[in-house]
Scaffold this active site. Sequence first.
Site, PDB file in Angstrom:
ATOM      1  N   LEU A 232       0.832  -1.199   0.000  1.00  0.00           N
ATOM      2  CA  LEU A 232       0.000   0.000   0.000  1.00  0.00           C
ATOM      3  C   LEU A 232       0.867   1.250   0.000  1.00  0.00           C
ATOM      4  O   LEU A 232       1.875   1.314   0.713  1.00  0.00           O
ATOM      5  CB  LEU A 232      -0.902  -0.010   1.241  1.00  0.00           C
ATOM      6  N   SER A 233       0.458   2.248  -0.791  1.00  0.00           N
ATOM      7  CA  SER A 233       1.128   3.549  -0.836  1.00  0.00           C
ATOM      8  C   SER A 233       2.593   3.370  -1.247  1.00  0.00           C
ATOM      9  O   SER A 233       2.859   2.842  -2.321  1.00  0.00           O
ATOM     10  CB  SER A 233       0.976   4.268   0.516  1.00  0.00           C
TER      11      SER A 233
END
Length: 408
Positions: A232-233
Amino acid sequence: MKQLLFPNNAQFWYETLRSMSHIAYGGADFGEVVSTAARITEDDYDSWYTEWFATADRVSSEAETALAAGHPISARDGFLRASNYYRSAEFFLHSKECDPRHDHAYDRSVECFRAAAALYTTPRIEPVQIPYEGTTLPGYLYRADDSGTPRPTVIMHNGFDGTAEEMHFFGAPAAIERGYTVLVFDGPGMPGPRHHQGLVFRPDWENVITPVIDFAETIPEVDNSRIALLGLSMGGVLAPRAAAFEHRLAALIAVDGLYDLGELSVRNIPGTREEAERLLRAASASELDAAFEQAMAHDPIARWAVNHGMYVMGVDTPRAFNASYLDYTLTGGIAEKIQCPTLVCDAEEDIFFKGQPEQLYDHLTCPKTLMEFTTEEGAGAHCHPGAMRLSIARIYNWLDDTLAATRP
């Protein structure tokens, strides 16, 4: 998405939207988020901490009262929300000289999450310690049931600033609902190892993921032939980097995809990429140092990102932080080494990494999918806060179909 709160500070608004998004899986309530935000003075990090911490304390206290009175479900729900609010409280306190309040708020976030986890029966959520280079990495194992049946498995980690606990709201229970085993962890540079072991980020993420997969393969509920990795991210560059060299993965998901963080460091420096990199790594570059200080003074995103970046990278200056980003890249043929089917997610209005998902997708030579999320859907922000049910459904639909093709 239009800034409904904090109209002059995009970072404050994004972090508020982030907490709102956690409503979908029990990490917040709308009224609690809005009432807290209404008390915060825009641009004031102390005010942000004070108000989020006050809300977290109130909610956790009510959860403790409910637990003592024999109401475990109410207590579980309260502890979950409090965990997220404590996480939010300490968000802006990181820098090279870290505010001492951040350790307490972080520890309270973990304590509340573990209190909630202990009150789950389905799924079962077990804190784990994953062996890693003479120490351990903290994480959580989610089991769908007690049967010991091997299941397709999702290994998940956050990115530049998120916690392992926050991944509960970014897809861990959603995977369990769909029949997966889930292993969530914090790697070096992420909150657990950074707060308590002093471990900073490292670009060669395959040396993190390999011991995590080794650990996963010892778990009876893990089908070793169907292990997926979700980053994520900033995990959108870390996870692909790992997958380029760790070929036991059956699928890779980058939410959202990243290709070259160094591009962010050099984009406002005159001259060629080579010249910009030389300046960033130079022993002295006073004009560039002044430019970074100026940007931090006028841009709330730069102010937060650089301060937090110095903390998680273990460096002392804004220029050193930007130089560290040069090493987080999939250029030079690294992306092309990924072999497993890969999903690259993209957000229409990403304020941090616009254009990077497409670059990653274009360089992949494995089976690949680019999944675009739009503002009209409410999913256009970085990592799709505000549309978690929509985005998670699409991501896991892709994973269901991809791993179905590898079923023995």
